[in-house]
Motif scaffolding. Structure first.
Motif, PDB file in Angstrom:
ATOM      1  N   HIS A 125       0.972  -1.043  -0.235  1.00 49.15           N
ATOM      2  CA  HIS A 125       0.038  -0.049  -0.012  1.00 49.15           C
ATOM      3  C   HIS A 125       0.764   1.442   0.140  1.00 49.15           C
ATOM      4  CE1 HIS A 125      -3.561  -2.271   0.473  1.00 49.15           C
ATOM      5  NE2 HIS A 125      -3.251  -2.861   1.566  1.00 49.15           N
ATOM      6  N   GLY A 126       2.255   1.229   0.116  1.00 49.78           N
ATOM      7  CA  GLY A 126       2.962   2.265   0.097  1.00 49.78           C
ATOM      8  C   GLY A 126       3.510   2.523   1.329  1.00 49.78           C
ATOM      9  N   THR A 127       4.731   3.183   1.502  1.00 47.24           N
ATOM     10  CA  THR A 127       5.318   3.886   2.486  1.00 47.24           C
ATOM     11  C   THR A 127       5.584   5.242   2.488  1.00 47.24           C
ATOM     12  OG1 THR A 127       6.482   1.883   3.140  1.00 47.24           O
ATOM     13  CG2 THR A 127       7.544   3.857   4.004  1.00 47.24           C
ATOM     14  N   PHE A 128       4.836   6.323   3.359  1.00 44.46           N
ATOM     15  CA  PHE A 128       5.160   7.662   3.184  1.00 44.46           C
ATOM     16  C   PHE A 128       6.440   8.301   3.887  1.00 44.46           C
ATOM     17  CE2 PHE A 128       4.898  12.037   4.374  1.00 44.46           C
ATOM     18  CZ  PHE A 128       4.854  12.757   3.356  1.00 44.46           C
ATOM     19  N   LEU A 129       7.167   8.332   3.045  1.00 49.51           N
ATOM     20  CA  LEU A 129       8.813   8.846   3.756  1.00 49.51           C
ATOM     21  C   LEU A 129       8.561  10.381   3.936  1.00 49.51           C
ATOM     22  CD1 LEU A 129      11.602   8.254   4.785  1.00 49.51           C
ATOM     23  CD2 LEU A 129      12.442   8.623   2.104  1.00 49.51           C
ATOM     24  N   HIS A 130       8.853  10.872   4.949  1.00 51.35           N
ATOM     25  CA  HIS A 130       9.043  12.378   5.319  1.00 51.35           C
ATOM     26  C   HIS A 130      10.443  12.724   5.500  1.00 51.35           C
ATOM     27  CE1 HIS A 130       7.658  16.440   6.497  1.00 51.35           C
ATOM     28  NE2 HIS A 130       8.160  16.127   7.750  1.00 51.35           N
ATOM     29  N   VAL A 131      10.906  13.595   4.699  1.00 48.84           N
ATOM     30  CA  VAL A 131      12.446  13.925   4.996  1.00 48.84           C
ATOM     31  C   VAL A 131      12.422  15.364   5.616  1.00 48.84           C
ATOM     32  CG1 VAL A 131      14.556  14.393   3.851  1.00 48.84           C
ATOM     33  CG2 VAL A 131      12.885  12.634   3.038  1.00 48.84           C
ATOM     34  N   THR A 132      13.029  15.735   6.596  1.00 45.57           N
ATOM     35  CA  THR A 132      12.931  17.052   7.252  1.00 45.57           C
ATOM     36  C   THR A 132      14.482  17.434   7.297  1.00 45.57           C
ATOM     37  OG1 THR A 132      13.399  16.166   9.419  1.00 45.57           O
ATOM     38  CG2 THR A 132      11.114  16.703   8.746  1.00 45.57           C
ATOM     39  N   GLU A 133      14.965  18.704   7.187  1.00 44.19           N
ATOM     40  CA  GLU A 133      16.232  19.217   7.261  1.00 44.19           C
ATOM     41  C   GLU A 133      16.886  19.073   8.683  1.00 44.19           C
ATOM     42  OE1 GLU A 133      17.169  23.168   5.979  1.00 44.19           O
ATOM     43  OE2 GLU A 133      15.236  23.335   4.979  1.00 44.19           O
ATOM     44  N   ALA A 134      17.940  18.689   8.579  1.00 45.61           N
ATOM     45  CA  ALA A 134      18.711  18.277   9.938  1.00 45.61           C
ATOM     46  C   ALA A 134      18.664  19.490  10.981  1.00 45.61           C
ATOM     47  CB  ALA A 134      20.360  18.000   9.491  1.00 45.61           C
ATOM     48  N   LYS A 135      18.685  20.853  10.479  1.00 43.43           N
ATOM     49  CA  LYS A 135      18.603  21.898  11.302  1.00 43.43           C
ATOM     50  C   LYS A 135      17.332  21.958  12.187  1.00 43.43           C
ATOM     51  CE  LYS A 135      17.120  25.436   8.509  1.00 43.43           C
ATOM     52  NZ  LYS A 135      17.549  26.766   7.814  1.00 43.43           N
ATOM     53  N   GLU A 136      16.195  21.391  11.794  1.00 45.88           N
ATOM     54  CA  GLU A 136      14.935  21.341  12.360  1.00 45.88           C
ATOM     55  C   GLU A 136      15.033  20.638  13.474  1.00 45.88           C
ATOM     56  OE1 GLU A 136      11.728  20.103  10.158  1.00 45.88           O
ATOM     57  OE2 GLU A 136      12.253  21.499   8.383  1.00 45.88           O
ATOM     58  N   ILE A 137      15.853  19.531  13.821  1.00 46.62           N
ATOM     59  CA  ILE A 137      15.927  18.735  14.880  1.00 46.62           C
ATOM     60  C   ILE A 137      16.876  19.606  15.831  1.00 46.62           C
ATOM     61  CG2 ILE A 137      17.216  16.814  15.855  1.00 46.62           C
ATOM     62  CD1 ILE A 137      15.991  15.295  13.670  1.00 46.62           C
ATOM     63  N   THR A 138      17.951  20.244  15.535  1.00 48.49           N
ATOM     64  CA  THR A 138      18.713  21.033  16.293  1.00 48.49           C
ATOM     65  C   THR A 138      18.058  22.147  16.811  1.00 48.49           C
ATOM     66  OG1 THR A 138      20.638  20.669  14.678  1.00 48.49           O
ATOM     67  CG2 THR A 138      20.970  22.513  16.350  1.00 48.49           C
ATOM     68  N   VAL A 139      17.081  22.877  16.064  1.00 52.16           N
ATOM     69  CA  VAL A 139      16.409  23.893  16.788  1.00 52.16           C
ATOM     70  C   VAL A 139      15.534  23.268  17.867  1.00 52.16           C
ATOM     71  CG1 VAL A 139      14.324  25.386  16.035  1.00 52.16           C
ATOM     72  CG2 VAL A 139      16.452  25.211  14.739  1.00 52.16           C
ATOM     73  N   LYS A 140      14.891  21.980  17.650  1.00 54.64           N
ATOM     74  CA  LYS A 140      14.007  21.740  18.684  1.00 54.64           C
ATOM     75  C   LYS A 140      14.797  21.045  19.918  1.00 54.64           C
ATOM     76  CE  LYS A 140      10.572  19.786  15.733  1.00 54.64           C
ATOM     77  NZ  LYS A 140      10.072  18.300  15.087  1.00 54.64           N
ATOM     78  N   GLN A 141      16.142  20.811  19.924  1.00 52.11           N
ATOM     79  CA  GLN A 141      17.084  20.595  20.988  1.00 52.11           C
ATOM     80  C   GLN A 141      17.413  21.822  21.761  1.00 52.11           C
ATOM     81  OE1 GLN A 141      20.304  18.480  19.153  1.00 52.11           O
ATOM     82  NE2 GLN A 141      19.296  16.526  19.331  1.00 52.11           N
ATOM     83  N   ASN A 142      17.657  22.821  20.910  1.00 49.53           N
ATOM     84  CA  ASN A 142      17.814  24.317  21.495  1.00 49.53           C
ATOM     85  C   ASN A 142      16.607  24.909  22.223  1.00 49.53           C
ATOM     86  OD1 ASN A 142      20.448  24.241  20.707  1.00 49.53           O
ATOM     87  ND2 ASN A 142      20.107  25.436  18.566  1.00 49.53           N
ATOM     88  N   GLU A 143      15.526  24.575  21.404  1.00 44.50           N
ATOM     89  CA  GLU A 143      14.256  25.014  22.304  1.00 44.50           C
ATOM     90  C   GLU A 143      14.183  24.638  23.742  1.00 44.50           C
ATOM     91  OE1 GLU A 143      11.111  23.563  19.786  1.00 44.50           O
ATOM     92  OE2 GLU A 143      11.609  24.905  18.235  1.00 44.50           O
ATOM     93  N   LEU A 144      14.673  23.438  24.123  1.00 46.61           N
ATOM     94  CA  LEU A 144      14.838  22.769  25.309  1.00 46.61           C
ATOM     95  C   LEU A 144      15.866  23.476  26.247  1.00 46.61           C
ATOM     96  CD1 LEU A 144      13.566  20.898  27.595  1.00 46.61           C
ATOM     97  CD2 LEU A 144      15.135  19.285  26.721  1.00 46.61           C
ATOM     98  N   VAL A 145      17.121  23.999  25.479  1.00 47.84           N
ATOM     99  CA  VAL A 145      18.248  24.340  26.219  1.00 47.84           C
ATOM    100  C   VAL A 145      17.924  25.900  26.747  1.00 47.84           C
ATOM    101  CG1 VAL A 145      20.425  25.172  25.812  1.00 47.84           C
ATOM    102  CG2 VAL A 145      19.958  22.929  25.069  1.00 47.84           C
ATOM    103  N   ILE A 146      17.211  26.491  25.800  1.00 47.22           N
ATOM    104  CA  ILE A 146      16.977  28.140  26.035  1.00 47.22           C
ATOM    105  C   ILE A 146      16.215  28.180  27.295  1.00 47.22           C
ATOM    106  CG2 ILE A 146      15.882  29.936  25.518  1.00 47.22           C
ATOM    107  CD1 ILE A 146      16.996  29.336  22.465  1.00 47.22           C
TER     108      ILE A 146
END
Length: 197
Positions: A125-146
């Motif tokens: 039935h298919g696999t949906f692959l969602h690709v995000t930029e690597a920096k989006e994950i870094t921003v999420k980590q920084n959101e916790l550090v701040i």
């Protein structure tokens, strides 16, 4: 005699129609640009003899659409496939995408074909692959550090304010020399407690 031939032919045709390949895929997955991702595909067969010949094909966006292979311009040099033995013996039809790009986001469909007296095929039935930029994950980590940094800084400021108020109180209640010694003693205790944390 004609009736027996007709029954044999009908039986053979019915047997072919009941031969089915069931193909299974993970519905969706996420990864980051530049990474490696395994698109998994397995299959089972019903009423088929073990085949010694078969193949699998992956398509992007729709069945029989763009082929996902090293020969395709868009994926050139970025696709690895399971070995033929694993395909036939372990019933695996996985591919690996290397150096994933943002534009790889989309639906990937796995089709399996086996050769018996004719070619029998099935697809997932298919696999949906969602690709995000690597920096989006870094921003999420920084959101916790701040926020943690703000809380830590606030605690230090409150401690210094408390130190100042205690020193002022002691200064007004005693002589200047005693208050100076009390402030030094309190300061030493305060910084020792910070080091323990």
């Amino acid at each position: 005699m004609e009736g027996i031939r007709l029954l044999v032919i009908l039986g053979a045709l019915q047997g072919l129609h009941s031969q089915v390949i069931h193909v299974f895929q993970i519905p969706s997955m996420s990864t980051t640009a530049g990474s490696i991702v395994v698109l998994e595909c397995t299959y089972t067969i019903t009423n088929l003899n073990e085949s010694t010949n078969g193949w699998f094909t992956w398509y992007r966006h729709k069945l029989h659409g763009d082929v996902v292979a090293n020969t395709a311009e868009f994926f050139k040099g970025r696709v690895s496939r399971v070995q033929a033995e694993d395909f036939l013996n372990k019933k695996l039809a996985n591919i690996v995408l290397h150096r994933v790009e943002m534009s790889d986001t989309g639906v990937y469909i796995c089709e399996v074909s086996l050769l018996q007296s004719q070619v029998i095929s099935g697809h997932g039935h298919g696999t949906f692959l969602h690709v995000t930029e690597a920096k989006e994950i870094t921003v999420k980590q920084n959101e916790l550090v701040i926020p943690l940094s703000v809380v830590g800084g606030t605690l230090i400021l409150l401690s210094l304010a408390a130190f100042y108020l205690i020193c002022i109180r002691k200064a007004s209640a005693s002589t200047k020399k005693e208050s100076s010694n009390a402030c030094v003693e309190f300061k030493t205790q305060a910084f020792d407690s910070f080091e323990e944390v």
